[in-house]
Write an enzyme that holds these catalytic residues in place. Sequence first.
Site, mmCIF file in Angstrom:
data_model
loop_
_atom_site.group_PDB
_atom_site.id
_atom_site.type_symbol
_atom_site.label_atom_id
_atom_site.label_comp_id
_atom_site.label_asym_id
_atom_site.label_seq_id
_atom_site.Cartn_x
_atom_site.Cartn_y
_atom_site.Cartn_z
ATOM 1 N N CYS A 1 9.771 17.493 19.475
ATOM 2 C CA CYS A 1 9.724 18.036 20.829
ATOM 3 C C CYS A 1 8.355 18.693 21.026
ATOM 4 O O CYS A 1 7.967 19.564 20.240
ATOM 5 C CB CYS A 1 10.837 19.058 21.025
ATOM 6 S SG CYS A 1 10.698 19.923 22.606
ATOM 7 N N GLU B 1 -8.361 -7.852 -1.176
ATOM 8 C CA GLU B 1 -9.817 -8.014 -1.079
ATOM 9 C C GLU B 1 -10.529 -6.721 -1.461
ATOM 10 O O GLU B 1 -9.891 -5.684 -1.653
ATOM 11 C CB GLU B 1 -10.185 -8.403 0.359
ATOM 12 C CG GLU B 1 -9.686 -7.384 1.375
ATOM 13 C CD GLU B 1 -9.851 -7.835 2.816
ATOM 14 O OE1 GLU B 1 -9.771 -9.040 3.081
ATOM 15 O OE2 GLU B 1 -10.052 -6.936 3.658
ATOM 16 N N ASN C 1 -5.213 -4.854 -4.165
ATOM 17 C CA ASN C 1 -5.532 -5.243 -2.789
ATOM 18 C C ASN C 1 -5.834 -6.742 -2.769
ATOM 19 O O ASN C 1 -6.154 -7.328 -3.795
ATOM 20 C CB ASN C 1 -6.748 -4.456 -2.272
ATOM 21 C CG ASN C 1 -6.799 -4.389 -0.756
ATOM 22 O OD1 ASN C 1 -6.840 -5.414 -0.079
ATOM 23 N ND2 ASN C 1 -6.788 -3.179 -0.206
ATOM 24 N N THR D 1 -4.494 -0.351 0.655
ATOM 25 C CA THR D 1 -5.137 0.435 1.718
ATOM 26 C C THR D 1 -6.594 0.021 1.853
ATOM 27 O O THR D 1 -7.253 -0.282 0.855
ATOM 28 C CB THR D 1 -5.033 1.954 1.463
ATOM 29 O OG1 THR D 1 -5.738 2.640 2.514
ATOM 30 C CG2 THR D 1 -5.580 2.382 0.124
ATOM 31 N N SER D 2 -7.069 0.024 3.108
ATOM 32 C CA SER D 2 -8.469 -0.354 3.344
ATOM 33 C C SER D 2 -9.412 0.769 2.913
ATOM 34 O O SER D 2 -10.619 0.561 2.839
ATOM 35 C CB SER D 2 -8.684 -0.683 4.822
ATOM 36 O OG SER D 2 -8.296 0.413 5.619
ATOM 37 N N GLN E 1 0.303 6.644 3.250
ATOM 38 C CA GLN E 1 -0.224 6.768 4.615
ATOM 39 C C GLN E 1 0.731 6.101 5.600
ATOM 40 O O GLN E 1 0.527 6.167 6.806
ATOM 41 C CB GLN E 1 -1.592 6.078 4.715
ATOM 42 C CG GLN E 1 -2.645 6.668 3.818
ATOM 43 C CD GLN E 1 -3.846 5.739 3.705
ATOM 44 O OE1 GLN E 1 -4.740 5.739 4.547
ATOM 45 N NE2 GLN E 1 -3.891 4.938 2.661
ATOM 46 N N ASN E 2 1.748 5.434 5.069
ATOM 47 C CA ASN E 2 2.634 4.655 5.936
ATOM 48 C C ASN E 2 3.660 5.543 6.616
ATOM 49 O O ASN E 2 4.133 6.521 6.043
ATOM 50 C CB ASN E 2 3.335 3.566 5.122
ATOM 51 C CG ASN E 2 2.343 2.584 4.526
ATOM 52 O OD1 ASN E 2 1.177 2.564 4.933
ATOM 53 N ND2 ASN E 2 2.769 1.801 3.567
ATOM 54 N N HIS F 1 0.834 10.775 6.969
ATOM 55 C CA HIS F 1 0.709 10.488 8.405
ATOM 56 C C HIS F 1 2.036 10.587 9.150
ATOM 57 O O HIS F 1 2.181 10.038 10.231
ATOM 58 C CB HIS F 1 0.077 9.101 8.612
ATOM 59 C CG HIS F 1 -1.354 9.033 8.165
ATOM 60 N ND1 HIS F 1 -2.037 7.854 7.934
ATOM 61 C CD2 HIS F 1 -2.242 10.028 7.899
ATOM 62 C CE1 HIS F 1 -3.275 8.130 7.553
ATOM 63 N NE2 HIS F 1 -3.429 9.428 7.510
#
Length: 241
Positions: free
Chosen positions: A123, A212, A210, A185-186, A97-98, A115
Amino acid sequence: MAGVSDSMEFGPRVVALTGAGISAESGVPTFRGPDGLWGRYRPEELATPEAFARDPVRVWEWYAWRREVIARAQPNPAHRALVEMEAALPGFVLITQNVDGLHQQAGSRRVVELHGNLWRVRCVQEDRAWEDRRVPLPEIPPRCPTCGALLRPDVVWFGEPIPSEAWQLAVQAAQEANLFLVIGTSGIVEPAASLPRLARACGARIIEFNLEDTPLTPLADEVWRGPVGETLPRWWARFQT
Ligand code: OAD
């Protein structure tokens, strides 16, 4: 980019999905959490097509600042562990996703960017994109050298679809995975967050790396808590023995 399934005849099919947490130890701010960008800035003012239409200078100033921060960043041991996986595991797929390009800088060659990439500009008139690594940019907002229209960062903003080729590759990889690594990733932003769920539904074992718990933690068969620059190389060393 090669198709995902054509080199997958042997061994476990390992797929990794990375988020901003993998670049945190390289000095790139994450989006959420105590020091996250979305604590200081409002996404709807900076990362939507409406924000760009309203105030391209403000949006570009923010991206120019992020390009400066990322230009100083170096890949860390977690990025390098993924380079080793690509070399060692046939059919390995890295989905990110980075937008920082640190996976490629580390040496990963097959990267599915969901992403986009902040080192590309597009352009708005011609819908043509190319690499532009200039830091600082000579003018803000930058303009197309051919037609003079505004350039935008070639990234996916809120409300915009993921580029269809990237999304198809990611879905196919998730469906075919035996082992799906969810890294830094969250697990909040869709549709990226649905990939581990899809992999799980198709029979993959899920491992989360992660600091957390996240909404994806309940899916995980195994959880590695701690900075991913330490945990991922440790997991990889163990996986190879
Ligand atoms: P977030 O900022 O939402 O989440 C980062 C995650 O990484 C959190 O779960 C942290 O706990 C974890 N983390 C931070 N440092 C870590 C470390 N050193 N080791 C291990 N884990 C760590 O970032 P993303 O999940 O990537 O989208 O965010 C997803 C999307 O939301 C981004 O691609 C961006 C953002 O808005 C767009 O711009 C479209």
